[in-house]
Motif scaffolding. Sequence first.
Motif, PDB file in Angstrom:
ATOM      1  N   LYS A   3       0.848  -1.195   0.000  1.00 36.53           N
ATOM      2  CA  LYS A   3       0.000   0.000   0.000  1.00 36.53           C
ATOM      3  C   LYS A   3       0.881   1.243   0.000  1.00 36.53           C
ATOM      4  O   LYS A   3       1.814   1.350   0.811  1.00 36.53           O
ATOM      5  CB  LYS A   3      -0.914   0.002   1.219  1.00 36.53           C
ATOM      6  CG  LYS A   3      -1.857   1.196   1.288  1.00 36.53           C
ATOM      7  CD  LYS A   3      -2.748   1.114   2.523  1.00 36.53           C
ATOM      8  CE  LYS A   3      -3.705   2.295   2.580  1.00 36.53           C
ATOM      9  NZ  LYS A   3      -4.565   2.247   3.805  1.00 36.53           N
ATOM     10  N   ILE A   4       0.589   2.198  -0.887  1.00 39.02           N
ATOM     11  CA  ILE A   4       1.358   3.428  -1.025  1.00 39.02           C
ATOM     12  C   ILE A   4       0.540   4.589  -0.480  1.00 39.02           C
ATOM     13  O   ILE A   4      -0.620   4.773  -0.864  1.00 39.02           O
ATOM     14  CB  ILE A   4       1.714   3.697  -2.501  1.00 39.02           C
ATOM     15  CG1 ILE A   4       2.559   2.554  -3.068  1.00 39.02           C
ATOM     16  CG2 ILE A   4       2.440   5.033  -2.649  1.00 39.02           C
ATOM     17  CD1 ILE A   4       2.685   2.601  -4.582  1.00 39.02           C
ATOM     18  N   ILE A   5       1.147   5.399   0.385  1.00 39.99           N
ATOM     19  CA  ILE A   5       0.476   6.571   0.945  1.00 39.99           C
ATOM     20  C   ILE A   5       1.383   7.790   0.771  1.00 39.99           C
ATOM     21  O   ILE A   5       2.414   7.901   1.440  1.00 39.99           O
ATOM     22  CB  ILE A   5       0.152   6.375   2.437  1.00 39.99           C
ATOM     23  CG1 ILE A   5      -0.695   5.124   2.641  1.00 39.99           C
ATOM     24  CG2 ILE A   5      -0.554   7.611   2.997  1.00 39.99           C
ATOM     25  CD1 ILE A   5      -0.888   4.737   4.094  1.00 39.99           C
ATOM     26  N   PHE A  45       6.846   9.376   1.390  1.00 36.34           N
ATOM     27  CA  PHE A  45       5.870   8.305   1.175  1.00 36.34           C
ATOM     28  C   PHE A  45       5.933   7.296   2.313  1.00 36.34           C
ATOM     29  O   PHE A  45       6.992   7.055   2.890  1.00 36.34           O
ATOM     30  CB  PHE A  45       6.164   7.546  -0.130  1.00 36.34           C
ATOM     31  CG  PHE A  45       5.895   8.333  -1.376  1.00 36.34           C
ATOM     32  CD1 PHE A  45       4.661   8.273  -1.996  1.00 36.34           C
ATOM     33  CD2 PHE A  45       6.880   9.134  -1.927  1.00 36.34           C
ATOM     34  CE1 PHE A  45       4.411   8.996  -3.157  1.00 36.34           C
ATOM     35  CE2 PHE A  45       6.651   9.857  -3.083  1.00 36.34           C
ATOM     36  CZ  PHE A  45       5.410   9.784  -3.693  1.00 36.34           C
ATOM     37  N   VAL A  46       4.784   6.692   2.583  1.00 38.69           N
ATOM     38  CA  VAL A  46       4.730   5.469   3.374  1.00 38.69           C
ATOM     39  C   VAL A  46       4.399   4.330   2.420  1.00 38.69           C
ATOM     40  O   VAL A  46       3.529   4.478   1.539  1.00 38.69           O
ATOM     41  CB  VAL A  46       3.672   5.556   4.490  1.00 38.69           C
ATOM     42  CG1 VAL A  46       3.281   4.173   4.995  1.00 38.69           C
ATOM     43  CG2 VAL A  46       4.200   6.382   5.649  1.00 38.69           C
ATOM     44  N   VAL A  47       5.105   3.221   2.578  1.00 37.43           N
ATOM     45  CA  VAL A  47       4.758   1.989   1.868  1.00 37.43           C
ATOM     46  C   VAL A  47       4.549   0.914   2.929  1.00 37.43           C
ATOM     47  O   VAL A  47       5.449   0.612   3.710  1.00 37.43           O
ATOM     48  CB  VAL A  47       5.871   1.565   0.884  1.00 37.43           C
ATOM     49  CG1 VAL A  47       5.530   0.215   0.246  1.00 37.43           C
ATOM     50  CG2 VAL A  47       6.055   2.624  -0.207  1.00 37.43           C
ATOM     51  N   VAL A  48       3.342   0.387   2.955  1.00 41.35           N
ATOM     52  CA  VAL A  48       2.996  -0.658   3.919  1.00 41.35           C
ATOM     53  C   VAL A  48       3.162  -2.016   3.238  1.00 41.35           C
ATOM     54  O   VAL A  48       2.534  -2.279   2.207  1.00 41.35           O
ATOM     55  CB  VAL A  48       1.550  -0.503   4.432  1.00 41.35           C
ATOM     56  CG1 VAL A  48       1.238  -1.574   5.477  1.00 41.35           C
ATOM     57  CG2 VAL A  48       1.340   0.887   5.032  1.00 41.35           C
ATOM     58  N   LEU A  55       8.906   4.311   5.755  1.00 37.34           N
ATOM     59  CA  LEU A  55       8.862   5.737   5.442  1.00 37.34           C
ATOM     60  C   LEU A  55      10.010   6.036   4.489  1.00 37.34           C
ATOM     61  O   LEU A  55      11.163   5.705   4.770  1.00 37.34           O
ATOM     62  CB  LEU A  55       9.000   6.578   6.714  1.00 37.34           C
ATOM     63  CG  LEU A  55       9.046   8.093   6.511  1.00 37.34           C
ATOM     64  CD1 LEU A  55       7.738   8.612   5.921  1.00 37.34           C
ATOM     65  CD2 LEU A  55       9.357   8.802   7.822  1.00 37.34           C
ATOM     66  N   LEU A  56       9.684   6.660   3.354  1.00 39.53           N
ATOM     67  CA  LEU A  56      10.678   6.963   2.329  1.00 39.53           C
ATOM     68  C   LEU A  56      10.962   8.458   2.340  1.00 39.53           C
ATOM     69  O   LEU A  56      10.128   9.260   1.923  1.00 39.53           O
ATOM     70  CB  LEU A  56      10.182   6.519   0.957  1.00 39.53           C
ATOM     71  CG  LEU A  56       9.622   5.094   0.865  1.00 39.53           C
ATOM     72  CD1 LEU A  56       9.225   4.773  -0.571  1.00 39.53           C
ATOM     73  CD2 LEU A  56      10.621   4.073   1.382  1.00 39.53           C
ATOM     74  N   ILE A 188       7.936  -1.697  -6.408  1.00 39.30           N
ATOM     75  CA  ILE A 188       7.828  -0.252  -6.237  1.00 39.30           C
ATOM     76  C   ILE A 188       9.235   0.331  -6.306  1.00 39.30           C
ATOM     77  O   ILE A 188      10.150  -0.149  -5.636  1.00 39.30           O
ATOM     78  CB  ILE A 188       7.162   0.101  -4.894  1.00 39.30           C
ATOM     79  CG1 ILE A 188       5.705  -0.378  -4.879  1.00 39.30           C
ATOM     80  CG2 ILE A 188       7.226   1.612  -4.640  1.00 39.30           C
ATOM     81  CD1 ILE A 188       5.027  -0.209  -3.532  1.00 39.30           C
ATOM     82  N   PHE A 189       9.384   1.374  -7.122  1.00 42.62           N
ATOM     83  CA  PHE A 189      10.675   2.027  -7.284  1.00 42.62           C
ATOM     84  C   PHE A 189      10.609   3.445  -6.757  1.00 42.62           C
ATOM     85  O   PHE A 189       9.701   4.210  -7.098  1.00 42.62           O
ATOM     86  CB  PHE A 189      11.072   2.055  -8.766  1.00 42.62           C
ATOM     87  CG  PHE A 189      12.326   2.856  -9.035  1.00 42.62           C
ATOM     88  CD1 PHE A 189      13.573   2.369  -8.661  1.00 42.62           C
ATOM     89  CD2 PHE A 189      12.254   4.101  -9.641  1.00 42.62           C
ATOM     90  CE1 PHE A 189      14.723   3.111  -8.895  1.00 42.62           C
ATOM     91  CE2 PHE A 189      13.397   4.841  -9.880  1.00 42.62           C
ATOM     92  CZ  PHE A 189      14.635   4.340  -9.505  1.00 42.62           C
TER      93      PHE A 189
END
Length: 248
Positions: A3-5, A45-48, A55-56, A188-189
């Motif tokens: 999941k991307i936030i 970004f957050v990627v779950v 956290l990116l 995801i990149f």
Amino acid sequence: MMKIIPLSEGSFTIDKTKIFVPFNEDNDNLQSRPVGSLLVEVQPFVVVTEKDVLLLDTGLGFGKRGELQLHANLKANGIDPASITKVLMTHLHKDHAGGVSRKDNLGNYHISFPEATYYIQKRELDFAFDTGFPSFMTEELSLLQHSSNVVLLEEDKGSIDNYITYEVTAGHSPYHQVFWMKDSSETIFFGGDDAPQLQQMKSRFVAKYDYDGKKCMQLRQQWWEAGRAAGWTFLFYHDIATPFIKQA
């Protein structure tokens, strides 16, 4: 499925002074800003994933009403800041690393995500302290030098927990790194400032502000083609209109 936030901190212009000035599209005119000003979003970004809440990058580190804006944005998206397990840093320029720490009312700095492990290039951290202001806010970064929360990466390529890979590109900055996150169904990149906006992926754009603008342009072309072939999802840290896109 991951999941991307996006966690937008807003739109800004930046010129040769390297000061980020808020920009409101309803009221502000880009032509009234200094010549050469760039209009950018600042968007961690957050990627779950199955294993982590990633956290990116960490934004500018601005505060609102006594709270780190990044923390407020996480909460607004239903994420407890304490639930962040890993912080992946592409580089330590102030618009990407301002939120790695926070200052309390007494002026002391604290790690912003004490439950998380920060992954940072050692050479990037050393370079930040050798270079200093205005690109790097060393006071804000000082905790990273000796914190038990920090893993200093020393290789040009490597993996983290067998599903995150990183590579030092020396594109936007001498020790900039990019990340891939992979599960059984997707990749995801996150290219940070090597690949900050969708339009740059689609054109032969060479930026004067990059350490090696030609290399960045070539890398973007390579990544875009590889992503098209494999169906990557790209995250764009500085894109006002398109936070992320999946290649078909």
